[in-house]
Each structure stands twice: as C-alpha cells, then as structure tokens.
Scaffold this motif. Structure first.
Motif, PDB file in Angstrom:
ATOM      1  N   GLU A  40       0.751  -1.734   0.181  1.00  8.88           N
ATOM      2  CA  GLU A  40      -0.028  -0.047   0.048  1.00  8.88           C
ATOM      3  C   GLU A  40       0.922   1.256  -0.394  1.00  8.88           C
ATOM      4  OE1 GLU A  40      -2.052  -0.600   3.227  1.00  8.88           O
ATOM      5  OE2 GLU A  40      -3.434  -2.292   2.732  1.00  8.88           O
ATOM      6  N   ALA A  41       1.071   2.128  -0.915  1.00  6.67           N
ATOM      7  CA  ALA A  41       1.846   3.312  -1.354  1.00  6.67           C
ATOM      8  C   ALA A  41       1.041   4.660  -0.407  1.00  6.67           C
ATOM      9  CB  ALA A  41       1.499   4.285  -2.837  1.00  6.67           C
ATOM     10  N   TYR A  42       2.454   4.781   0.856  1.00  9.66           N
ATOM     11  CA  TYR A  42       2.382   5.641   1.651  1.00  9.66           C
ATOM     12  C   TYR A  42       2.909   6.994   0.758  1.00  9.66           C
ATOM     13  CZ  TYR A  42       6.731   4.959   4.109  1.00  9.66           C
ATOM     14  OH  TYR A  42       7.901   4.263   4.795  1.00  9.66           O
ATOM     15  N   ASP A  43       3.932   7.444  -0.166  1.00 12.29           N
ATOM     16  CA  ASP A  43       4.759   8.451  -0.860  1.00 12.29           C
ATOM     17  C   ASP A  43       4.690   7.887  -1.809  1.00 12.29           C
ATOM     18  OD1 ASP A  43       6.310  10.396  -1.077  1.00 12.29           O
ATOM     19  OD2 ASP A  43       7.415  10.246   0.424  1.00 12.29           O
ATOM     20  N   GLU A  44       3.667   7.746  -2.957  1.00 13.05           N
ATOM     21  CA  GLU A  44       3.884   7.263  -4.263  1.00 13.05           C
ATOM     22  C   GLU A  44       5.012   8.239  -4.678  1.00 13.05           C
ATOM     23  OE1 GLU A  44       0.528   6.513  -6.424  1.00 13.05           O
ATOM     24  OE2 GLU A  44      -0.520   6.728  -5.300  1.00 13.05           O
ATOM     25  N   ALA A  45       5.425   9.439  -4.277  1.00 17.28           N
ATOM     26  CA  ALA A  45       6.202   9.631  -5.144  1.00 17.28           C
ATOM     27  C   ALA A  45       7.787   9.554  -4.827  1.00 17.28           C
ATOM     28  CB  ALA A  45       6.331  11.504  -4.816  1.00 17.28           C
ATOM     29  N   ARG A  46       7.792   9.078  -3.530  1.00 12.95           N
ATOM     30  CA  ARG A  46       9.172   8.313  -3.459  1.00 12.95           C
ATOM     31  C   ARG A  46       9.103   6.679  -3.314  1.00 12.95           C
ATOM     32  NH1 ARG A  46      11.596  10.794   1.418  1.00 12.95           N
ATOM     33  NH2 ARG A  46      11.056   9.148   1.994  1.00 12.95           N
ATOM     34  N   GLY A  47       7.888   6.169  -4.126  1.00  7.79           N
ATOM     35  CA  GLY A  47       8.378   4.391  -4.160  1.00  7.79           C
ATOM     36  C   GLY A  47       7.866   3.749  -2.546  1.00  7.79           C
ATOM     37  N   ARG A  48       7.042   4.651  -1.718  1.00  7.95           N
ATOM     38  CA  ARG A  48       7.315   4.057  -0.784  1.00  7.95           C
ATOM     39  C   ARG A  48       6.010   3.413  -0.052  1.00  7.95           C
ATOM     40  NH1 ARG A  48      11.481   6.217   2.690  1.00  7.95           N
ATOM     41  NH2 ARG A  48      13.276   7.377   1.365  1.00  7.95           N
ATOM     42  N   TYR A  49       6.246   2.054   0.210  1.00  2.12           N
ATOM     43  CA  TYR A  49       5.103   1.189   0.552  1.00  2.12           C
ATOM     44  C   TYR A  49       5.094   1.163   2.226  1.00  2.12           C
ATOM     45  CZ  TYR A  49       5.149   0.852  -4.202  1.00  2.12           C
ATOM     46  OH  TYR A  49       5.080   1.414  -5.604  1.00  2.12           O
ATOM     47  N   ASP A  50       3.950   0.440   2.307  1.00  2.58           N
ATOM     48  CA  ASP A  50       3.212  -0.319   3.929  1.00  2.58           C
ATOM     49  C   ASP A  50       3.246  -1.166   2.930  1.00  2.58           C
ATOM     50  OD1 ASP A  50       3.801   1.692   5.724  1.00  2.58           O
ATOM     51  OD2 ASP A  50       1.726   2.072   5.755  1.00  2.58           O
ATOM     52  N   TYR A  51       3.470  -3.083   4.637  1.00  4.64           N
ATOM     53  CA  TYR A  51       3.061  -3.620   3.383  1.00  4.64           C
ATOM     54  C   TYR A  51       2.516  -4.497   4.298  1.00  4.64           C
ATOM     55  CZ  TYR A  51       7.305  -3.376   0.029  1.00  4.64           C
ATOM     56  OH  TYR A  51       7.946  -2.930  -0.632  1.00  4.64           O
ATOM     57  N   ARG A  52       0.719  -4.665   3.899  1.00  2.00           N
ATOM     58  CA  ARG A  52      -0.240  -5.541   5.060  1.00  2.00           C
ATOM     59  C   ARG A  52       0.028  -6.548   4.912  1.00  2.00           C
ATOM     60  NH1 ARG A  52      -0.915  -1.154   8.053  1.00  2.00           N
ATOM     61  NH2 ARG A  52      -0.488   1.009   7.540  1.00  2.00           N
ATOM     62  N   LEU A  53      -0.467  -7.473   5.690  1.00  2.00           N
ATOM     63  CA  LEU A  53      -1.140  -9.263   5.848  1.00  2.00           C
ATOM     64  C   LEU A  53      -2.331  -9.259   4.837  1.00  2.00           C
ATOM     65  CD1 LEU A  53       0.027 -10.564   9.591  1.00  2.00           C
ATOM     66  CD2 LEU A  53       0.942 -10.644   7.514  1.00  2.00           C
ATOM     67  N   THR A  54      -1.814 -10.587   3.584  1.00  2.00           N
ATOM     68  CA  THR A  54      -3.202 -10.450   2.811  1.00  2.00           C
ATOM     69  C   THR A  54      -3.910 -11.449   3.958  1.00  2.00           C
ATOM     70  OG1 THR A  54      -2.353 -12.065   1.757  1.00  2.00           O
ATOM     71  CG2 THR A  54      -2.245 -10.096   1.032  1.00  2.00           C
ATOM     72  N   ASP A  55      -5.466 -11.388   3.841  1.00  2.00           N
ATOM     73  CA  ASP A  55      -6.090 -13.675   4.595  1.00  2.00           C
ATOM     74  C   ASP A  55      -5.024 -14.617   4.162  1.00  2.00           C
ATOM     75  OD1 ASP A  55      -8.054 -11.716   5.070  1.00  2.00           O
ATOM     76  OD2 ASP A  55      -9.343 -12.599   3.226  1.00  2.00           O
ATOM     77  N   LYS A  56      -4.206 -14.823   3.343  1.00  2.00           N
ATOM     78  CA  LYS A  56      -3.701 -15.767   3.355  1.00  2.00           C
ATOM     79  C   LYS A  56      -2.068 -15.114   4.053  1.00  2.00           C
ATOM     80  CE  LYS A  56      -0.854 -17.642  -0.292  1.00  2.00           C
ATOM     81  NZ  LYS A  56      -0.506 -17.649  -2.017  1.00  2.00           N
ATOM     82  N   GLY A  57      -1.813 -14.468   4.563  1.00  2.00           N
ATOM     83  CA  GLY A  57      -0.877 -14.108   5.236  1.00  2.00           C
ATOM     84  C   GLY A  57      -1.107 -14.262   6.586  1.00  2.00           C
ATOM     85  N   ARG A  58      -2.421 -13.867   7.399  1.00  2.00           N
ATOM     86  CA  ARG A  58      -3.050 -13.531   8.234  1.00  2.00           C
ATOM     87  C   ARG A  58      -2.946 -15.515   8.578  1.00  2.00           C
ATOM     88  NH1 ARG A  58      -4.916  -8.940   6.809  1.00  2.00           N
ATOM     89  NH2 ARG A  58      -6.768  -9.878   6.368  1.00  2.00           N
TER      90      ARG A  58
END
Length: 151
Positions: A61-79
C-alpha cells in the motif's frame, strides 16, 4: 514435489521470510522498520518482500507514491500463517529457549488468561497429537506420490 509441506517451504521456508511475517503480526509495515528490527541486508529484505507480495501473503500500500514508499500489510493468506508461527514459537519456547525464559506469552483477550494454542479435531474437538491421527490419500493423491508409508 507434490507435497503441501514442500511447496509451502518454497514460499515461506527461508529464515528471513517468517521473521518478516512475524513482524507484520507485531504491526511492522515499513521497509525501514523491518530493516532496523531484523538487521537484514537491504537487498535480501527487498527480495523477501517481493516474494511475499508475489505469493499474495503481503500486499503493498503506497504511503508516499512520489518516493516509491510502501506499507506491507498481511492479506488473508498471510494472516492464515498465524497458527504456523504460533506453534513454531511454542515449540521453540519448550525445546530451545525454555518456558521460564519465553520472550512472549499469549493472553486471551476474552478471558484475560495466559493461553497456548493447541491442535484440535474440527469434528469432535478432541486435542490432536501425532499418534492420534493416521495418513490417508487425499483428493489430490497421485499413484507416484511417495508421501504415504507403504502398507
């Protein structure tokens, strides 16, 4: 190999991968935070995150698209890996670290007590141990599978 364990290990069986997933359960979502907590090399972390995203265990999930920064979040598969990590942690507490030196405990939110995860039969609710089950061919069993013991 037509084996669910072998194929799972192809995705999550590398040392850093499960530690990244563990940290996601602890609420870590950002590259720099993983880097700092794990002491992992940047290139290794980037590769592991890419693999987890590719296999649908994490989503970006992009939190700073200009700098290409992302959050990494668990999906249902990950959980769905929570029981795997929990049982692995409990095994390590008992057999490697020792229960008197366990770094974390599980506290059940509903009753407030310290608890442990246990495997139970989904039909009768009885606790399951290895000796309580037997292997049988599943719907995807193939004649050349060498996973079942000879009878």
């Amino acid at each position: 190999m037509h084996c669910s364990i072998a194929q799972s290990l192809e995705v999550v069986g590398e040392w850093w991968t499960l530690l990244i997933v563990r940290d996601c359960f602890f609420g870590i979502t950002r590259f720099e935070d993983f880097l700092r907590r794990l002491g992992i090399a940047r290139n290794v972390l980037a590769t592991r995150l890419d693999t987890l995203v590719e296999h649908g265990i994490l989503r970006r999930e992009a939190y700073d698209e200009a700098r290409g920064r992302y959050d990494y979040r668990l999906t249902d598969k990950g959980r769905a890996l929570w029981p795997v990590l929990t049982m692995l942690r409990q095994w390590g507490d008992e057999w490697l670290i020792g229960p008197d030196d366990a770094p974390i405990e599980l506290h059940h939110r509903a009753c407030g007590n310290t608890t442990e995860a246990v495997l139970t039969c989904n039909c009768c609710g009885e606790r399951l141990e290895g000796r309580d089950v037997r292997l049988a061919p599943g719907p995807g069993h193939r004649a050349d599978d060498a996973l079942l013991p000879a009878t």
